[in-house]
Design a protein around this motif. Structure first.
Motif, PDB file in Angstrom:
ATOM      1  N   PHE A 148       7.826   4.615   6.650  1.00 53.95           N
ATOM      2  CA  PHE A 148       6.478   5.054   6.299  1.00 53.95           C
ATOM      3  C   PHE A 148       6.575   6.253   5.342  1.00 53.95           C
ATOM      4  O   PHE A 148       7.645   6.863   5.179  1.00 53.95           O
ATOM      5  CB  PHE A 148       5.692   5.436   7.557  1.00 53.95           C
ATOM      6  CG  PHE A 148       6.271   6.611   8.299  1.00 53.95           C
ATOM      7  CD1 PHE A 148       5.818   7.903   8.034  1.00 53.95           C
ATOM      8  CD2 PHE A 148       7.273   6.437   9.249  1.00 53.95           C
ATOM      9  CE1 PHE A 148       6.342   8.991   8.697  1.00 53.95           C
ATOM     10  CE2 PHE A 148       7.794   7.521   9.912  1.00 53.95           C
ATOM     11  CZ  PHE A 148       7.339   8.807   9.648  1.00 53.95           C
ATOM     12  N   GLU A 149       5.452   6.587   4.770  1.00 51.35           N
ATOM     13  CA  GLU A 149       5.372   7.724   3.862  1.00 51.35           C
ATOM     14  C   GLU A 149       4.174   8.573   4.265  1.00 51.35           C
ATOM     15  O   GLU A 149       3.053   8.085   4.388  1.00 51.35           O
ATOM     16  CB  GLU A 149       5.222   7.264   2.410  1.00 51.35           C
ATOM     17  CG  GLU A 149       5.207   8.384   1.412  1.00 51.35           C
ATOM     18  CD  GLU A 149       5.164   7.880  -0.018  1.00 51.35           C
ATOM     19  OE1 GLU A 149       4.792   8.674  -0.909  1.00 51.35           O
ATOM     20  OE2 GLU A 149       5.506   6.689  -0.246  1.00 51.35           O
ATOM     21  N   PHE A 150       4.424   9.867   4.461  1.00 49.33           N
ATOM     22  CA  PHE A 150       3.358  10.781   4.855  1.00 49.33           C
ATOM     23  C   PHE A 150       3.472  12.040   4.002  1.00 49.33           C
ATOM     24  O   PHE A 150       4.476  12.761   4.068  1.00 49.33           O
ATOM     25  CB  PHE A 150       3.472  11.121   6.349  1.00 49.33           C
ATOM     26  CG  PHE A 150       2.414  12.063   6.842  1.00 49.33           C
ATOM     27  CD1 PHE A 150       1.101  11.636   6.981  1.00 49.33           C
ATOM     28  CD2 PHE A 150       2.727  13.381   7.153  1.00 49.33           C
ATOM     29  CE1 PHE A 150       0.124  12.514   7.444  1.00 49.33           C
ATOM     30  CE2 PHE A 150       1.761  14.246   7.608  1.00 49.33           C
ATOM     31  CZ  PHE A 150       0.450  13.816   7.754  1.00 49.33           C
ATOM     32  N   ARG A 151       2.437  12.258   3.182  1.00 49.59           N
ATOM     33  CA  ARG A 151       2.398  13.420   2.297  1.00 49.59           C
ATOM     34  C   ARG A 151       3.667  13.508   1.460  1.00 49.59           C
ATOM     35  O   ARG A 151       4.357  14.524   1.443  1.00 49.59           O
ATOM     36  CB  ARG A 151       2.171  14.696   3.101  1.00 49.59           C
ATOM     37  CG  ARG A 151       0.806  14.723   3.797  1.00 49.59           C
ATOM     38  CD  ARG A 151       0.593  15.976   4.609  1.00 49.59           C
ATOM     39  NE  ARG A 151      -0.710  15.925   5.287  1.00 49.59           N
ATOM     40  CZ  ARG A 151      -1.163  16.858   6.116  1.00 49.59           C
ATOM     41  NH1 ARG A 151      -0.411  17.919   6.396  1.00 49.59           N
ATOM     42  NH2 ARG A 151      -2.359  16.731   6.688  1.00 49.59           N
ATOM     43  N   ASN A 152       3.982  12.364   0.833  1.00 49.53           N
ATOM     44  CA  ASN A 152       5.114  12.242  -0.086  1.00 49.53           C
ATOM     45  C   ASN A 152       6.473  12.416   0.600  1.00 49.53           C
ATOM     46  O   ASN A 152       7.486  12.634  -0.079  1.00 49.53           O
ATOM     47  CB  ASN A 152       4.985  13.244  -1.237  1.00 49.53           C
ATOM     48  CG  ASN A 152       3.734  13.002  -2.060  1.00 49.53           C
ATOM     49  OD1 ASN A 152       3.346  11.843  -2.298  1.00 49.53           O
ATOM     50  ND2 ASN A 152       3.090  14.076  -2.513  1.00 49.53           N
ATOM     51  N   LYS A 153       6.490  12.302   1.907  1.00 49.57           N
ATOM     52  CA  LYS A 153       7.745  12.381   2.635  1.00 49.57           C
ATOM     53  C   LYS A 153       8.026  11.027   3.288  1.00 49.57           C
ATOM     54  O   LYS A 153       7.212  10.534   4.070  1.00 49.57           O
ATOM     55  CB  LYS A 153       7.692  13.470   3.708  1.00 49.57           C
ATOM     56  CG  LYS A 153       7.540  14.877   3.125  1.00 49.57           C
ATOM     57  CD  LYS A 153       7.469  15.911   4.234  1.00 49.57           C
ATOM     58  CE  LYS A 153       7.315  17.304   3.643  1.00 49.57           C
ATOM     59  NZ  LYS A 153       7.226  18.351   4.704  1.00 49.57           N
ATOM     60  N   LYS A 154       9.169  10.441   2.940  1.00 55.26           N
ATOM     61  CA  LYS A 154       9.548   9.136   3.484  1.00 55.26           C
ATOM     62  C   LYS A 154      10.403   9.331   4.738  1.00 55.26           C
ATOM     63  O   LYS A 154      11.258  10.215   4.788  1.00 55.26           O
ATOM     64  CB  LYS A 154      10.317   8.324   2.451  1.00 55.26           C
ATOM     65  CG  LYS A 154       9.464   7.922   1.255  1.00 55.26           C
ATOM     66  CD  LYS A 154      10.251   7.030   0.303  1.00 55.26           C
ATOM     67  CE  LYS A 154       9.376   6.593  -0.882  1.00 55.26           C
ATOM     68  NZ  LYS A 154      10.104   5.718  -1.831  1.00 55.26           N
ATOM     69  N   ASN A 155      10.138   8.475   5.689  1.00 62.02           N
ATOM     70  CA  ASN A 155      10.887   8.583   6.939  1.00 62.02           C
ATOM     71  C   ASN A 155      10.872   7.227   7.636  1.00 62.02           C
ATOM     72  O   ASN A 155      10.224   6.275   7.176  1.00 62.02           O
ATOM     73  CB  ASN A 155      10.299   9.642   7.861  1.00 62.02           C
ATOM     74  CG  ASN A 155      11.365  10.318   8.707  1.00 62.02           C
ATOM     75  OD1 ASN A 155      12.367   9.712   9.054  1.00 62.02           O
ATOM     76  ND2 ASN A 155      11.137  11.592   9.029  1.00 62.02           N
ATOM     77  N   GLU A 156      11.593   7.131   8.765  1.00 64.14           N
ATOM     78  CA  GLU A 156      11.673   5.902   9.561  1.00 64.14           C
ATOM     79  C   GLU A 156      11.286   6.211  11.004  1.00 64.14           C
ATOM     80  O   GLU A 156      11.445   7.348  11.468  1.00 64.14           O
ATOM     81  CB  GLU A 156      13.091   5.320   9.538  1.00 64.14           C
ATOM     82  CG  GLU A 156      13.594   4.939   8.159  1.00 64.14           C
ATOM     83  CD  GLU A 156      15.052   4.512   8.217  1.00 64.14           C
ATOM     84  OE1 GLU A 156      15.689   4.737   9.272  1.00 64.14           O
ATOM     85  OE2 GLU A 156      15.546   3.979   7.212  1.00 64.14           O
ATOM     86  N   ILE A 157      10.816   5.203  11.679  1.00 67.54           N
ATOM     87  CA  ILE A 157      10.492   5.360  13.096  1.00 67.54           C
ATOM     88  C   ILE A 157      10.757   4.042  13.813  1.00 67.54           C
ATOM     89  O   ILE A 157      10.528   2.956  13.261  1.00 67.54           O
ATOM     90  CB  ILE A 157       9.022   5.802  13.290  1.00 67.54           C
ATOM     91  CG1 ILE A 157       8.775   6.176  14.761  1.00 67.54           C
ATOM     92  CG2 ILE A 157       8.055   4.717  12.851  1.00 67.54           C
ATOM     93  CD1 ILE A 157       7.430   6.811  14.981  1.00 67.54           C
ATOM     94  N   GLY A 158      11.276   4.146  15.015  1.00 64.56           N
ATOM     95  CA  GLY A 158      11.570   2.945  15.789  1.00 64.56           C
ATOM     96  C   GLY A 158      12.035   3.301  17.181  1.00 64.56           C
ATOM     97  O   GLY A 158      12.010   4.477  17.591  1.00 64.56           O
ATOM     98  N   GLY A 159      12.475   2.297  17.912  1.00 66.01           N
ATOM     99  CA  GLY A 159      12.830   2.496  19.313  1.00 66.01           C
ATOM    100  C   GLY A 159      14.301   2.692  19.573  1.00 66.01           C
ATOM    101  O   GLY A 159      14.710   2.852  20.729  1.00 66.01           O
ATOM    102  N   ASP A 160      15.146   2.716  18.504  1.00 64.95           N
ATOM    103  CA  ASP A 160      16.582   2.898  18.711  1.00 64.95           C
ATOM    104  C   ASP A 160      16.929   4.384  18.737  1.00 64.95           C
ATOM    105  O   ASP A 160      16.352   5.183  17.992  1.00 64.95           O
ATOM    106  CB  ASP A 160      17.372   2.213  17.601  1.00 64.95           C
ATOM    107  CG  ASP A 160      17.457   0.711  17.823  1.00 64.95           C
ATOM    108  OD1 ASP A 160      16.692   0.205  18.667  1.00 64.95           O
ATOM    109  OD2 ASP A 160      18.257   0.042  17.155  1.00 64.95           O
TER     110      ASP A 160
END
Length: 847
Positions: A458-470
């Motif tokens: 996802f991207e939030f305020r020009n910051k890319k990141n990942e999210i998940g259950g691992d």
């Protein structure tokens, strides 16, 4: 429809069928007034005087009653006036003798008119029904007319008339016989249809194995019914009487074990001892009957009949116990079993000429079989109705949800931004929980590598990141003064924020446990097995509070940095992989506990222990490494990899390295889930013990032990250890021998060294617990027993030993817990029962 109503309809229908009697005004029963002579002379066929004829009533086993094993027996009966009236009116007569043993010849006034089998040369006709029309020309009007039946046997079969003898107008006699066949085929068809139906159910639902056994039971009953109770079987067997009799016994003997196995699977979901013992006994009788002559087969039949009296009693006891356990189906089976047992016992007593009653087991057996089928059908329909109701409810919920989505479509963009903010916050919370926190200075012998790629980006305020259950965690801790590397790889249920929530809870609790271990004195004194079990239980207590909405699979492990011994638990995570000598393989693929959050999985926890060699590596990964999209089939459906061994080959292809492994995986297929990989390499020097060095001293020690010269063997073992140094295997052999000699103190000391040198030897833990108890070091014994239980929770002797230790230390609640667990696994264990009785006596004495 309620099951009681279904059973009522079956009972009424069956008794209606059995009550529909064919008009028998033209059929006369000839059971009374028969006369007999031993032997056969043709001149007897023309005598009309009473003479030396003796009176007898049919049906009867003449061999048993008259004590005649072979040869001829001649029977005669005057045709009654009622039957002669039909002849005088111009009607013919027909004779229905029923089933006759063995060869039978039929005369009217000396004129032969029927024959079954052959006396010269001998050809058996045992059990064959005889129904023939009597020619009118043989009758003498205005005189006495005698019906003669000559029976012959060479000793293979008894002389016996098995059914009522009937005479009358041919149309009524044959219709009466047909009515019996109709009822027989009604039973046969019912059993056949019931069997096929339940076998098909078993094919569709293999987990309901009781359907398979019930289907086979019904098919066997159908085949037996065809062989034993229908006239049409003669078309199949012809003159092969011996084959027909053997097959009849084979299928008859098979019914009782199949019934018991079915009930065992239906109620207990397993094979109980009674079903196994009965199966072995009955199938032994079947084999003996197939290869043995008729006399031996008759003995087998008597054994089987006698065993059924006990089987009937056991079945009633079994069902009553199920009824007491609040099993609703059991109360309906009690009635059926009482009927079945009553019918079976009645017919067995009739077959032995103890009772004089008509056979009833055919009808009670039919009611029993159809009753069970109805019970299972009712249960299936209840489940189906509940499932349909659930579907209707779900459909309504889906419709309501769709309307809500339509109404909120305009605000999706605003929610998307808010959601991304939640994702970002959650990812920030997860960041300090996941990672490699090992102490490089202390952890010089173990190297930890990690790789994680969450599916959701996802991207939030020009910051890319990942999210998940691992999630991956590695840390260094101290226990019992030894340095350990603790590692964990988890995969929470759900995608993105849901999975991240589970990972967040898991990481928070596990990091708290690790920090408590690092800072707390009590936790530092824990053993690896106990630490892992307590860690699991603490995590489990947290996750079960979510009531199944948050589950997580994981592997949590400890590696002793100095020795390379690996302790770990697997909670339904993909199998741990060992990479050794450029070959990848699964470690303990048959052992796994259910996911964290599944209620009741605590009893399944097993701590595994493995020994790592120099340059070994263990690799743990989430199922993202296996769930690869390989393409689409001809129908356009996605093809997902189902070969769990594929990852092993890809790891070998990449030389066991994590770097570049995602690219190797994606070259094979598209990754469809979160991917996390953890590699822990053991780099220390080789500490593994080889096989003990053979020597004359060791050979003599073992020989003295075989000769029961224990004291000499102990001295030789000690001498070997002095000369060759400590070896865990030899120490264990010495300790076992010391324990047998009741030198528990020295045995305990030797076992301490075994456990220190070779922690993988779990038997040493159990024996050490036992010897510590004997020298009254109860707390140490409990710890050792609990360590063993963590590795082998279903070991009966250890459970009993722990229960006794807790009894001695006055921890009765734990005593009862372990006793109940032992008796659950083995209800007849004598040691557990004796200990429970002792505990009950202690409690009673307090009162």
């Amino acid at each position: 429809m309620q099951i009681s109503r279904i059973l009522s309809i079956i009972f009424i229908s069956v008794f209606f069928i059995l009550g529909c009697k064919i008009n028998k005004t033209g059929v006369i029963v000839l059971n009374e007034g028969w006369e007999y002579r031993l032997g056969f002379e043709r001149v007897w066929l023309f005598e009309s005087e009473a003479g030396p004829w003796e009176k007898i009533t049919l049906p009867e086993n003449l061999t048993k009653k008259l004590k005649v094993k072979d040869g001829y027996i001649t029977l005669r009966k005057e045709i009654p006036e009622q039957a002669m009236n039909y002849v005088k009116e111009g009607s013919a007569l027909a004779l229905n003798m029923g089933r006759v043993l063995d060869v039978s010849l039929y005369y009217l006034n000396g004129e032969p008119f029927a024959k079954s089998g052959s006396d010269i040369p001998y050809a058996s006709a045992a059990m064959r029904p005889v129904i023939r029309e009597i020619p009118n020309k043989a009758f003498k009007l205005n005189e006495k007319n005698y019906l003669y039946v000559v029976l012959y046997s060479d000793g293979s079969f008894p002389h016996q008339i098995m059914d009522e003898v009937k005479i009358g107008r041919p149309d009524f006699v044959f219709v009466d016989r047909s009515a019996r066949e109709v009822i027989a085929f009604f039973f046969l068809t019912s059993y056949l249809c019931t069997g096929i139906y339940h076998i098909l159910l078993a094919i569709k639902r293999p987990k309901d194995i009781h359907n398979l056994y019930y289907g086979i039971f019904s098919l066997v009953a159908s085949i037996y019914w065809f062989i034993a109770n229908t006239a049409t079987r003669d078309l199949v067997f012809g003159e092969r009487v011996y084959l027909q009799r053997k097959l009849e016994h084979v299928f008859l003997f098979s019914t009782s074990p199949l019934l018991l196995v079915f009930l065992s699977q239906y109620f207990l979901k397993r094979y109980n001892r009674a079903s196994v013992y009965l199966s072995v006994g009955c199938y032994t009788l079947i084999i003996v009957s197939l290869v043995s002559p008729l006399p031996v087969m008759r003995v087998c039949s008597m054994i089987w009949q006698a065993s059924n009296i006990f089987v009937a009693g056991y079945l009633i006891y079994f069902i009553v116990k199920q009824f007491q356990a609040k099993n609703q189906d059991a109360k309906y089976l009690i009635i059926g079993l009482v009927l079945l047992a009553t019918g079976a016992v009645s017919d067995i007593l009739v077959s032995q000429n103890i009772l004089k009653l008509p056979p009833v087991s055919h009808y009670t057996f039919f009611l029993f079989v159809i009753g069970i089928a109805t019970i299972m059908a009712n249960k299936f329909m209840t489940v189906t109705n509940d499932f349909e109701a659930l579907n209707i409810e779900l459909e309504k919920k889906v419709e309501d949800r769709t309307k809500e989505l339509q109404n909120t479509l305009n605000v999706v963009q605003k929610l998307k931004e808010q959601q991304d903010g939640d994702y970002y916050l959650t990812s920030l919370l997860l960041k300090p929980l996941s990672g490699n926190f090992t102490n490089i200075d202390e952890n010089f012998s173990v190297k930890v590598e990690m790789l994680a790629k969450q599916k959701k980006s996802f991207e939030f305020r020009n910051k890319k990141n990942e999210i998940g259950g691992d999630i991956i965690i590695a840390e260094t801790i101290l226990m019992k003064g030894e340095s350990f590397t603790v590692f964990a790889n988890g995969d929470a249920m759900g995608k993105s924020i849901q999975g991240a929530g589970g990972a967040l809870v898991f990481g928070t609790v596990l990091r708290a446990i690790i920090e408590r271990t690092k800072n707390g004195s009590n936790e530092k004194n824990e053993y690896p097995e106990i630490w892992l079990r307590e860690c699991y239980l603490e995590l489990q207590r947290v996750f079960v509070t979510f009531d199944g909405s948050m589950l997580i699979s994981c592997i949590i492990g400890l590696i002793q940095n100095k020795t390379g011994y690996l302790y770990y638990i697997n909670c339904e995570h993909p199998y741990l992989v060992l990479y050794r000598d450029e070959t990848a393989s699964f470690v303990n693929p048959e052992i796994a506990t259910k996911k964290l959050g599944v209620v009741g999985s605590e009893h399944d926890l097993i701590v595994c222990v493995e020994e790592l060699k120099k340059d070994d590596a263990i690799i743990s990964g989430s199922d993202g490494k296996d769930d690869l999209l390989l393409g689409t089939d001809t129908n356009g459906n996605r093809v997902i990899n189902e070969n769990e061994n594929l990852f092993l080959r890809l790891l070998e292809k990449n030389k066991g390295e994590l770097k570049g492994l995602p690219e190797v995986i994606t070259n094979m297929g598209e990754i469809t889930d979160d991917l996390s990989l953890l590699k822990v390499s053991y780099l220390n020097k080789e500490l593994n013990f080889t096989e003990p060095q053979e020597s004359k001293l060791l050979e003599d020690a073992r020989q003295r032990e075989l000769e029961d010269k224990s004291e000499d063997a102990i001295e030789l073992y000690k001498q070997y250890l002095i000369e060759h140094g400590e070896h865990p295997q030899i120490l264990y052999e010495l300790a076992s021998l010391l324990a047998k000699q009741k030198d528990f103190k020295n045995a305990s000391e030797a076992l301490d060294r075994v456990i220190y040198l070779n922690p993988k030897n779990q038997n040493a833990l159990y024996l050490a617990s036992y010897t510590r108890k004997k020298i009254k070091e109860y707390n140490k014994a409990i710890v050792l027993g609990e360590r063993f239980r963590a590795r082998n929770p279903n070991h009966i002797l250890n459970l009993v030993n722990l229960a006794d230790l807790y009894r001695i230390t006055r921890q009765n609640q734990l005593t009862l817990k372990y006793l109940d667990e032992a008796l659950r696994l083995e209800p007849t264990n004598e040691m557990a029962l004796k200990l429970k009785h002792t505990l009950e006596e202690q409690e009673a004495s307090k009162v």
